[in-house]
Design a protein around this motif. Structure first.
Motif, PDB file in Angstrom:
ATOM      1  N   THR A 152     -17.782 -75.525 -65.334  1.00  8.54           N
ATOM      2  CA  THR A 152     -17.680 -77.479 -65.729  1.00  8.54           C
ATOM      3  C   THR A 152     -19.139 -78.090 -65.702  1.00  8.54           C
ATOM      4  N   SER A 153     -20.329 -76.648 -65.483  1.00 14.12           N
ATOM      5  CA  SER A 153     -21.378 -76.981 -65.911  1.00 14.12           C
ATOM      6  C   SER A 153     -21.915 -76.784 -67.139  1.00 14.12           C
ATOM      7  N   PHE A 154     -21.453 -75.564 -68.230  1.00  9.92           N
ATOM      8  CA  PHE A 154     -21.687 -75.785 -69.869  1.00  9.92           C
ATOM      9  C   PHE A 154     -21.171 -75.302 -70.245  1.00  9.92           C
ATOM     10  N   GLY A 155     -21.368 -75.350 -71.527  1.00  8.60           N
ATOM     11  CA  GLY A 155     -20.080 -74.911 -73.216  1.00  8.60           C
ATOM     12  C   GLY A 155     -19.449 -76.470 -73.228  1.00  8.60           C
ATOM     13  N   ALA A 156     -19.431 -77.344 -72.788  1.00 14.25           N
ATOM     14  CA  ALA A 156     -18.373 -78.390 -73.056  1.00 14.25           C
ATOM     15  C   ALA A 156     -18.747 -78.618 -74.245  1.00 14.25           C
ATOM     16  N   ASP A 157     -19.952 -78.737 -74.812  1.00 16.31           N
ATOM     17  CA  ASP A 157     -19.934 -79.350 -76.443  1.00 16.31           C
ATOM     18  C   ASP A 157     -19.218 -77.977 -77.784  1.00 16.31           C
ATOM     19  N   VAL A 158     -20.371 -76.762 -77.220  1.00 19.70           N
ATOM     20  CA  VAL A 158     -19.580 -76.404 -77.921  1.00 19.70           C
ATOM     21  C   VAL A 158     -17.592 -75.746 -77.835  1.00 19.70           C
ATOM     22  N   LEU A 159     -17.328 -76.201 -77.002  1.00 17.00           N
ATOM     23  CA  LEU A 159     -16.027 -76.009 -76.995  1.00 17.00           C
ATOM     24  C   LEU A 159     -15.553 -77.283 -77.573  1.00 17.00           C
ATOM     25  N   THR A 160     -16.133 -78.912 -77.602  1.00 16.66           N
ATOM     26  CA  THR A 160     -15.400 -79.950 -78.234  1.00 16.66           C
ATOM     27  C   THR A 160     -15.393 -79.170 -79.520  1.00 16.66           C
ATOM     28  N   GLU A 190     -20.054 -67.573 -91.832  1.00 22.11           N
ATOM     29  CA  GLU A 190     -21.884 -67.045 -91.294  1.00 22.11           C
ATOM     30  C   GLU A 190     -22.214 -66.049 -90.606  1.00 22.11           C
ATOM     31  N   GLN A 191     -23.213 -65.365 -90.772  1.00 18.80           N
ATOM     32  CA  GLN A 191     -23.842 -64.455 -89.223  1.00 18.80           C
ATOM     33  C   GLN A 191     -24.383 -65.843 -88.410  1.00 18.80           C
ATOM     34  N   THR A 192     -25.339 -65.853 -89.259  1.00 16.98           N
ATOM     35  CA  THR A 192     -26.224 -66.802 -88.097  1.00 16.98           C
ATOM     36  C   THR A 192     -25.423 -68.502 -87.733  1.00 16.98           C
ATOM     37  N   LEU A 193     -24.393 -68.689 -88.242  1.00 21.32           N
ATOM     38  CA  LEU A 193     -23.434 -69.529 -87.516  1.00 21.32           C
ATOM     39  C   LEU A 193     -23.392 -69.284 -85.977  1.00 21.32           C
ATOM     40  N   ILE A 194     -22.456 -67.892 -85.895  1.00 22.01           N
ATOM     41  CA  ILE A 194     -22.468 -66.797 -85.175  1.00 22.01           C
ATOM     42  C   ILE A 194     -23.133 -66.726 -84.160  1.00 22.01           C
ATOM     43  N   GLU A 195     -24.161 -66.405 -84.551  1.00 23.52           N
ATOM     44  CA  GLU A 195     -25.509 -65.920 -83.517  1.00 23.52           C
ATOM     45  C   GLU A 195     -26.077 -67.294 -83.265  1.00 23.52           C
ATOM     46  N   LEU A 197     -24.047 -69.632 -82.097  1.00 17.79           N
ATOM     47  CA  LEU A 197     -22.618 -70.589 -80.582  1.00 17.79           C
ATOM     48  C   LEU A 197     -22.983 -69.623 -79.846  1.00 17.79           C
ATOM     49  N   ILE A 198     -23.371 -68.230 -79.620  1.00 21.66           N
ATOM     50  CA  ILE A 198     -23.686 -67.226 -78.435  1.00 21.66           C
ATOM     51  C   ILE A 198     -25.057 -67.573 -77.892  1.00 21.66           C
ATOM     52  N   ASN A 199     -26.353 -67.925 -78.792  1.00 22.05           N
ATOM     53  CA  ASN A 199     -27.051 -67.904 -78.138  1.00 22.05           C
ATOM     54  C   ASN A 199     -27.325 -69.433 -77.807  1.00 22.05           C
ATOM     55  N   ARG A 200     -26.782 -70.464 -77.971  1.00 21.93           N
ATOM     56  CA  ARG A 200     -26.326 -71.531 -77.402  1.00 21.93           C
ATOM     57  C   ARG A 200     -25.946 -71.837 -75.888  1.00 21.93           C
ATOM     58  N   LEU A 201     -24.381 -70.814 -75.931  1.00 25.26           N
ATOM     59  CA  LEU A 201     -23.456 -70.788 -74.914  1.00 25.26           C
ATOM     60  C   LEU A 201     -24.705 -69.987 -73.633  1.00 25.26           C
ATOM     61  N   GLU A 202     -25.131 -68.544 -74.669  1.00 28.34           N
ATOM     62  CA  GLU A 202     -25.922 -68.059 -73.102  1.00 28.34           C
ATOM     63  C   GLU A 202     -26.860 -68.252 -72.281  1.00 28.34           C
TER      64      GLU A 202
END
Length: 316
Positions: A152-160, A190-195, A197-202
């Motif tokens: 409940t504390s992180f990642g909601a924006d990426v999931l949405t 694109e690999q940049t999109l994947i990177e 997403l990972i950076n934002r979540l971490e």
């Protein structure tokens, strides 16, 4: 009617098998050809993994498959495969067993089965991951998305943003499966999109006090395990490049460097390697083939879904 289809398929398969017709069909379709099987992971049920279910066999299933192969096929070493491909032609029911990537379970769960049935195999390793705590981006991203769906504390924006916010209300196994399928689709992006997403979540996780560094069973062989595999008398070690990057994106020079680095890493750690390779994700083009040939590889494996014929290019 849809419920009847699996039953009908099983009945037809049983009829073909026990009548002997299946073997007649197999003899016709495999005449003068070889079957190359591509495995990745052998893991018991309930393992802490976010690898896609399509690349996982249980030890029991893998054991049954190897028992079947031992009984009904000629199991080839890479040397014998190459000799028959380039010379005498493939004998009756020829088969080569291979593994991609270099996961730790190849040593823990696959090797005992290979020993039990005395089956030769090739393991193609991505050397940048051997002996490290790192894992592929697919497993990393899927785990991050799953943890976000349980937080409940992180990642909601990426999931949405990815339209999987409803995974928060799903059972663990259903959420994990849906997120794995999503990440599989992202492989085409694109690999940049994947990177990103990972950076934002971490980063979001760190700000929320959730530092994510444990990847469960999604880790690779140690160098000691790889050495033991190479001295087992059954396993040949081949190159899966160094960083597991799709090689056409690197061009000739980058591909040449990837292959050279992988062979250097193996040599530095005392692991003898055959001059055989498997192209990461099966991706190749003419520049990749040219680089593989110039490095000195004799065999190169892609992921084309058909049997191998004796007139095939050994590097394709």
């Amino acid at each position: 009617m849809p419920r009847l289809k699996p039953v009908i398929r099983r009945v037809l398969a049983a009829m073909l098998y026990y009548s002997g017709l299946l073997w007649l069909i197999a003899e016709f379709k495999l005449r003068g050809k070889a079957t190359v099987l591509m495995y990745h992971r052998v893991l018991p049920p309930g393992t802490d993994t976010f690898s896609h279910y399509g690349i996982i066999n249980s030890p029991d299933t893998f054991g049954l498959q190897m028992q079947f192969l031992k009984r009904h096929f000629r199991l080839l070493t890479p040397e014998r495969f190459n000799a028959e491909l380039t010379g005498s032609g493939f004998g009756r029911r020829s088969c080569l067993v291979t593994f991609d990537d270099g996961w730790h379970d190849n040593h823990r769960h696959a090797l005992p089965v290979l020993r039990r049935y005395e089956i030769p195999a090739i393991i193609f390793v991505a050397t940048a991951y051997i002996g490290t705590d790192n894992t592929f981006w697919q497993e990393r991203l899927t785990r991050l998305l799953f943890l976000a769906s349980r937080s409940t504390s992180f990642g909601a924006d990426v999931l949405t943003e990815l339209d999987v916010i409803d995974c928060r209300s799903l059972r663990d196994d259903l959420a994990a499966r849906r997120l794995r399928d999503l990440v599989t689709k992202l492989k085409q992006g694109e690999q940049t999109l994947i990177e990103d997403l990972i950076n934002r979540l971490e980063n979001d996780g760190k700000r929320a006090g959730e530092i994510i560094s444990n990847f469960g069973d999604d880790h690779f062989l140690s160098w000691n395990q790889l050495q033991e595999l190479s001295t087992s008398g059954l396993v040949t070690i081949g190159s899966h490049a160094h960083t597991h990057t799709p090689l056409p994106s690197l061009g000739y020079a980058g591909t040449h460097m990837e292959f050279e680095r992988s062979l250097q890493e193996l040599q530095c750690h005392g692991v003898p390697a055959a001059m055989v390779c498997a192209y990461p994700q099966g991706h190749l083009d003419n520049s990749v083939i040219d680089a593989a040939r110039d490095v000195g590889f004799r065999l190169g494996f892609s992921t084309v879904r058909r049997s191998v014929r004796s007139d095939d290019d050994p590097l394709r």
